[in-house]
Design a protein around this motif. Sequence first.
Motif, PDB file in Angstrom:
ATOM      1  N   LEU A  39      39.101  31.406  39.901  1.00 55.45           N
ATOM      2  CA  LEU A  39      38.758  32.640  40.284  1.00 55.45           C
ATOM      3  C   LEU A  39      37.722  32.638  41.278  1.00 55.45           C
ATOM      4  N   ILE A  40      36.715  31.865  41.322  1.00 55.97           N
ATOM      5  CA  ILE A  40      35.874  31.847  42.259  1.00 55.97           C
ATOM      6  C   ILE A  40      36.195  31.557  43.700  1.00 55.97           C
ATOM      7  N   ASP A  41      36.918  30.437  43.711  1.00 53.86           N
ATOM      8  CA  ASP A  41      37.254  30.099  44.992  1.00 53.86           C
ATOM      9  C   ASP A  41      38.702  30.801  45.436  1.00 53.86           C
ATOM     10  N   CYS A  42      39.237  31.883  44.901  1.00 55.68           N
ATOM     11  CA  CYS A  42      40.341  32.750  45.150  1.00 55.68           C
ATOM     12  C   CYS A  42      41.565  31.874  45.054  1.00 55.68           C
ATOM     13  N   GLN A  43      41.763  30.818  44.498  1.00 55.46           N
ATOM     14  CA  GLN A  43      43.081  30.277  44.268  1.00 55.46           C
ATOM     15  C   GLN A  43      44.014  31.116  43.250  1.00 55.46           C
ATOM     16  N   LEU A  44      43.384  31.968  42.436  1.00 59.60           N
ATOM     17  CA  LEU A  44      43.649  32.902  41.745  1.00 59.60           C
ATOM     18  C   LEU A  44      43.455  34.159  42.256  1.00 59.60           C
ATOM     19  N   ARG A  45      44.126  34.689  43.405  1.00 54.79           N
ATOM     20  CA  ARG A  45      43.728  35.588  44.140  1.00 54.79           C
ATOM     21  C   ARG A  45      43.618  37.115  43.414  1.00 54.79           C
ATOM     22  N   PRO A  46      42.576  37.885  43.666  1.00 57.02           N
ATOM     23  CA  PRO A  46      42.309  39.139  43.235  1.00 57.02           C
ATOM     24  C   PRO A  46      43.570  39.922  43.435  1.00 57.02           C
ATOM     25  N   GLY A  47      43.739  40.881  42.210  1.00 55.57           N
ATOM     26  CA  GLY A  47      45.211  41.555  42.301  1.00 55.57           C
ATOM     27  C   GLY A  47      46.399  40.628  41.749  1.00 55.57           C
ATOM     28  N   GLN A  48      46.465  39.387  41.714  1.00 56.60           N
ATOM     29  CA  GLN A  48      47.388  38.629  41.774  1.00 56.60           C
ATOM     30  C   GLN A  48      48.217  38.856  40.249  1.00 56.60           C
TER      31      GLN A  48
END
Length: 253
Positions: A39-48
């Motif tokens: 989550l922090i490094d946006c591998q899991l993208r916001p809104g995904q």
Amino acid sequence: MADAKAQPQLVAADALDPPPRRNRLNFFELAYERIEAMLIDCQLRPGQQLTMQDLQDLTGFGRTPVHHAVSRLAADTLILVRPRHGLQIAPIDLARERMLLKLRRDLERFVARLAAERAGPTHRNQMLHMARLLRDKRNEMTLAAFNPLDRRIDQMILSAAGEPFLEHTLRPLHTIFRRIGHLYHSYIATPDNLHGTVDHHLALLNGIAASQVDRAVAAADELVDFVDQMFDGLEQRIDPSLLDSSIAPLLPR
């Protein structure tokens, strides 16, 4: 004689008990830390949008640890659970998160004060060791290297403060603002701006290690001020699709 006969029976009963599942909580915590890092490094993208199975595949953990981690992250408002529609990584609402920074300021001041007042020799030694590490690595520090150290610094300070309730309150805030820091340093800041992040953490560690309450509280305020100024750049310059992946990017990436 009755006691002598009873003892072997007790031993035999114990021998039939299954061994304790000592690794179960470790798997829960490791799954949480892995998803939190993504989550922090946006591998899991916001809104995904994704499913529980997607997270199992991405993390390599089984259903139970991942379900446990998702429950915690949902309670922290970092993952949204959509009944019959799976999961969604919470989009970033800059106005909301800037408002939450005011809450973090009050909590960090309180924690810094408690830690400076209560830190024992072991806590102080750990903080001084971390401060030396940050100074030694300052000029070559990368965001990927800093974030795990930042997590350890938070844990050290909360341990020194000695109030378990604070960890449950601050943990999601720390995750939220590490993600803000990742976006800022990845898309807005110049490379040497990580020096400011390192220096503010050094000031906080040194203030607590020296048991100087006013110095520690002032360093906590300055660290929050540093985070607050990140929002100006993000609000003006960040592509909205990086805050919510369901929005089409303004420019091809």
